[in-house]
Design a protein around this motif. Structure first.
Motif, PDB file in Angstrom:
ATOM      1  N   MET A   1       0.835  -1.166   0.000  1.00 41.17           N
ATOM      2  CA  MET A   1       0.000   0.000   0.000  1.00 41.17           C
ATOM      3  C   MET A   1       0.892   1.246   0.000  1.00 41.17           C
ATOM      4  O   MET A   1       1.877   1.317   0.726  1.00 41.17           O
ATOM      5  CB  MET A   1      -0.884  -0.046   1.231  1.00 41.17           C
ATOM      6  N   GLY A   2       0.502   2.261  -0.813  1.00 35.74           N
ATOM      7  CA  GLY A   2       1.283   3.485  -0.910  1.00 35.74           C
ATOM      8  C   GLY A   2       0.412   4.725  -0.693  1.00 35.74           C
ATOM      9  O   GLY A   2      -0.802   4.654  -0.653  1.00 35.74           O
ATOM     10  N   ARG A   3       1.083   5.812  -0.583  1.00 36.67           N
ATOM     11  CA  ARG A   3       0.375   7.081  -0.400  1.00 36.67           C
ATOM     12  C   ARG A   3       0.886   8.093  -1.400  1.00 36.67           C
ATOM     13  O   ARG A   3       2.085   8.115  -1.708  1.00 36.67           O
ATOM     14  CB  ARG A   3       0.607   7.626   0.997  1.00 36.67           C
ATOM     15  N   ILE A   4      -0.043   8.910  -1.838  1.00 39.45           N
ATOM     16  CA  ILE A   4       0.328  10.029  -2.723  1.00 39.45           C
ATOM     17  C   ILE A   4      -0.005  11.317  -1.974  1.00 39.45           C
ATOM     18  O   ILE A   4      -1.127  11.509  -1.518  1.00 39.45           O
ATOM     19  CB  ILE A   4      -0.444   9.982  -4.052  1.00 39.45           C
ATOM     20  N   ILE A   5       0.980  12.167  -1.868  1.00 36.49           N
ATOM     21  CA  ILE A   5       0.781  13.455  -1.202  1.00 36.49           C
ATOM     22  C   ILE A   5       0.976  14.543  -2.251  1.00 36.49           C
ATOM     23  O   ILE A   5       2.025  14.623  -2.904  1.00 36.49           O
ATOM     24  CB  ILE A   5       1.777  13.649  -0.047  1.00 36.49           C
ATOM     25  N   LEU A   6      -0.047  15.364  -2.432  1.00 42.58           N
ATOM     26  CA  LEU A   6       0.019  16.489  -3.364  1.00 42.58           C
ATOM     27  C   LEU A   6       0.142  17.777  -2.567  1.00 42.58           C
ATOM     28  O   LEU A   6      -0.627  18.033  -1.640  1.00 42.58           O
ATOM     29  CB  LEU A   6      -1.236  16.556  -4.239  1.00 42.58           C
ATOM     30  N   VAL A   7       1.074  18.583  -2.931  1.00 45.04           N
ATOM     31  CA  VAL A   7       1.257  19.891  -2.307  1.00 45.04           C
ATOM     32  C   VAL A   7       1.092  20.925  -3.415  1.00 45.04           C
ATOM     33  O   VAL A   7       1.755  20.859  -4.448  1.00 45.04           O
ATOM     34  CB  VAL A   7       2.653  20.009  -1.658  1.00 45.04           C
ATOM     35  N   ASP A   8       0.184  21.822  -3.181  1.00 36.07           N
ATOM     36  CA  ASP A   8      -0.093  22.859  -4.174  1.00 36.07           C
ATOM     37  C   ASP A   8       0.157  24.212  -3.531  1.00 36.07           C
ATOM     38  O   ASP A   8      -0.424  24.540  -2.488  1.00 36.07           O
ATOM     39  CB  ASP A   8      -1.545  22.738  -4.647  1.00 36.07           C
ATOM     40  N   ASP A   9       1.015  25.012  -4.124  1.00 32.38           N
ATOM     41  CA  ASP A   9       1.325  26.344  -3.603  1.00 32.38           C
ATOM     42  C   ASP A   9       0.229  27.310  -4.059  1.00 32.38           C
ATOM     43  O   ASP A   9       0.106  27.619  -5.239  1.00 32.38           O
ATOM     44  CB  ASP A   9       2.697  26.801  -4.110  1.00 32.38           C
ATOM     45  N   ILE A  10      -0.578  27.755  -3.116  1.00 34.95           N
ATOM     46  CA  ILE A  10      -1.677  28.667  -3.447  1.00 34.95           C
ATOM     47  C   ILE A  10      -1.375  30.106  -2.997  1.00 34.95           C
ATOM     48  O   ILE A  10      -2.266  30.947  -2.943  1.00 34.95           O
ATOM     49  CB  ILE A  10      -3.001  28.178  -2.828  1.00 34.95           C
ATOM     50  N   THR A  11      -0.138  30.401  -2.727  1.00 30.90           N
ATOM     51  CA  THR A  11       0.262  31.727  -2.251  1.00 30.90           C
ATOM     52  C   THR A  11      -0.163  32.807  -3.238  1.00 30.90           C
ATOM     53  O   THR A  11      -0.753  33.818  -2.849  1.00 30.90           O
ATOM     54  CB  THR A  11       1.789  31.778  -2.034  1.00 30.90           C
ATOM     55  N   GLU A  12       0.139  32.593  -4.500  1.00 32.73           N
ATOM     56  CA  GLU A  12      -0.195  33.602  -5.520  1.00 32.73           C
ATOM     57  C   GLU A  12      -1.709  33.764  -5.651  1.00 32.73           C
ATOM     58  O   GLU A  12      -2.217  34.872  -5.768  1.00 32.73           O
ATOM     59  CB  GLU A  12       0.406  33.214  -6.872  1.00 32.73           C
ATOM     60  N   ARG A  13      -2.428  32.666  -5.606  1.00 34.11           N
ATOM     61  CA  ARG A  13      -3.887  32.716  -5.717  1.00 34.11           C
ATOM     62  C   ARG A  13      -4.491  33.494  -4.553  1.00 34.11           C
ATOM     63  O   ARG A  13      -5.379  34.329  -4.735  1.00 34.11           O
ATOM     64  CB  ARG A  13      -4.455  31.305  -5.759  1.00 34.11           C
ATOM     65  N   VAL A  14      -4.015  33.231  -3.345  1.00 33.75           N
ATOM     66  CA  VAL A  14      -4.521  33.936  -2.168  1.00 33.75           C
ATOM     67  C   VAL A  14      -4.220  35.435  -2.285  1.00 33.75           C
ATOM     68  O   VAL A  14      -5.068  36.277  -1.974  1.00 33.75           O
ATOM     69  CB  VAL A  14      -3.920  33.333  -0.878  1.00 33.75           C
ATOM     70  N   ALA A  15      -3.026  35.771  -2.745  1.00 31.03           N
ATOM     71  CA  ALA A  15      -2.653  37.180  -2.901  1.00 31.03           C
ATOM     72  C   ALA A  15      -3.539  37.864  -3.950  1.00 31.03           C
ATOM     73  O   ALA A  15      -3.986  39.000  -3.753  1.00 31.03           O
ATOM     74  CB  ALA A  15      -1.185  37.299  -3.294  1.00 31.03           C
ATOM     75  N   LEU A  16      -3.818  37.183  -5.049  1.00 30.52           N
ATOM     76  CA  LEU A  16      -4.680  37.752  -6.084  1.00 30.52           C
ATOM     77  C   LEU A  16      -6.111  37.931  -5.591  1.00 30.52           C
ATOM     78  O   LEU A  16      -6.770  38.928  -5.904  1.00 30.52           O
ATOM     79  CB  LEU A  16      -4.651  36.876  -7.345  1.00 30.52           C
ATOM     80  N   GLU A  17      -6.607  36.975  -4.808  1.00 34.46           N
ATOM     81  CA  GLU A  17      -7.950  37.102  -4.242  1.00 34.46           C
ATOM     82  C   GLU A  17      -8.026  38.284  -3.277  1.00 34.46           C
ATOM     83  O   GLU A  17      -9.012  39.022  -3.266  1.00 34.46           O
ATOM     84  CB  GLU A  17      -8.361  35.804  -3.542  1.00 34.46           C
ATOM     85  N   ALA A  18      -6.987  38.470  -2.485  1.00 32.90           N
ATOM     86  CA  ALA A  18      -6.940  39.606  -1.554  1.00 32.90           C
ATOM     87  C   ALA A  18      -6.916  40.918  -2.323  1.00 32.90           C
ATOM     88  O   ALA A  18      -7.597  41.883  -1.951  1.00 32.90           O
ATOM     89  CB  ALA A  18      -5.729  39.495  -0.634  1.00 32.90           C
ATOM     90  N   GLN A  19      -6.149  40.967  -3.404  1.00 33.12           N
ATOM     91  CA  GLN A  19      -6.073  42.168  -4.226  1.00 33.12           C
ATOM     92  C   GLN A  19      -7.427  42.457  -4.881  1.00 33.12           C
ATOM     93  O   GLN A  19      -7.871  43.606  -4.938  1.00 33.12           O
ATOM     94  CB  GLN A  19      -4.997  42.019  -5.299  1.00 33.12           C
ATOM     95  N   LEU A  20      -8.101  41.429  -5.352  1.00 34.14           N
ATOM     96  CA  LEU A  20      -9.418  41.592  -5.959  1.00 34.14           C
ATOM     97  C   LEU A  20     -10.420  42.120  -4.934  1.00 34.14           C
ATOM     98  O   LEU A  20     -11.212  43.023  -5.230  1.00 34.14           O
ATOM     99  CB  LEU A  20      -9.903  40.262  -6.545  1.00 34.14           C
ATOM    100  N   THR A  21     -10.379  41.582  -3.730  1.00 32.54           N
ATOM    101  CA  THR A  21     -11.262  42.055  -2.667  1.00 32.54           C
ATOM    102  C   THR A  21     -10.991  43.523  -2.355  1.00 32.54           C
ATOM    103  O   THR A  21     -11.921  44.325  -2.213  1.00 32.54           O
ATOM    104  CB  THR A  21     -11.074  41.202  -1.397  1.00 32.54           C
ATOM    105  N   GLN A  22      -9.726  43.896  -2.285  1.00 36.82           N
ATOM    106  CA  GLN A  22      -9.345  45.288  -2.015  1.00 36.82           C
ATOM    107  C   GLN A  22      -9.832  46.199  -3.137  1.00 36.82           C
ATOM    108  O   GLN A  22     -10.350  47.291  -2.883  1.00 36.82           O
ATOM    109  CB  GLN A  22      -7.820  45.392  -1.846  1.00 36.82           C
ATOM    110  N   ASN A  23      -9.667  45.759  -4.384  1.00 34.35           N
ATOM    111  CA  ASN A  23     -10.122  46.561  -5.523  1.00 34.35           C
ATOM    112  C   ASN A  23     -11.634  46.753  -5.490  1.00 34.35           C
ATOM    113  O   ASN A  23     -12.138  47.837  -5.811  1.00 34.35           O
ATOM    114  CB  ASN A  23      -9.698  45.920  -6.841  1.00 34.35           C
ATOM    115  N   ASP A  24     -12.369  45.715  -5.117  1.00 40.67           N
ATOM    116  CA  ASP A  24     -13.827  45.824  -5.003  1.00 40.67           C
ATOM    117  C   ASP A  24     -14.218  46.837  -3.925  1.00 40.67           C
ATOM    118  O   ASP A  24     -15.141  47.629  -4.111  1.00 40.67           O
ATOM    119  CB  ASP A  24     -14.450  44.467  -4.688  1.00 40.67           C
ATOM    120  N   LYS A  25     -13.520  46.806  -2.808  1.00 37.49           N
ATOM    121  CA  LYS A  25     -13.804  47.757  -1.733  1.00 37.49           C
ATOM    122  C   LYS A  25     -13.537  49.187  -2.187  1.00 37.49           C
ATOM    123  O   LYS A  25     -14.348  50.088  -1.935  1.00 37.49           O
ATOM    124  CB  LYS A  25     -12.956  47.444  -0.500  1.00 37.49           C
TER     125      LYS A  25
END
Length: 85
Positions: A1-25
């Protein structure tokens, strides 16, 4: 039996979402400021118009003429204040 671990860097996505929220405000604040400016400028235009009409009718009146001229000048000054729109 094995395991697969996926790591996804969402730093840029979180920063873009924060910027979008700020722009909306900021956009909402801009719309609010434009509405407030309009609500202020409309009565100022009426006040200025009436003051100018009265000023023309009462030019010879040494007591009211200067007061009406001051009202006209200050209403134009208030309409020139920066509103962001």
């Amino acid at each position: 039996m094995g395991r697969i671990i996926l790591v996804d860097d969402i730093t840029e996505r979180v920063a873009l979402e924060a910027q979008l929220t700020q722009n909306d405000k900021l956009s909402s604040i801009g719309l609010l400021a434009a509405g407030v400016a309009h609500e202020i400028n409309t009565p100022l235009a009426v006040i200025s118009s009436y003051a100018q009409m009265l000023s023309k009718q009462l030019r010879g009146d040494a007591r009211l003429g200067p007061v009406l001229e001051k009202i006209t000048q200050q209403s134009f000054r208030a309409r020139r204040l920066p509103t962001g729109c």
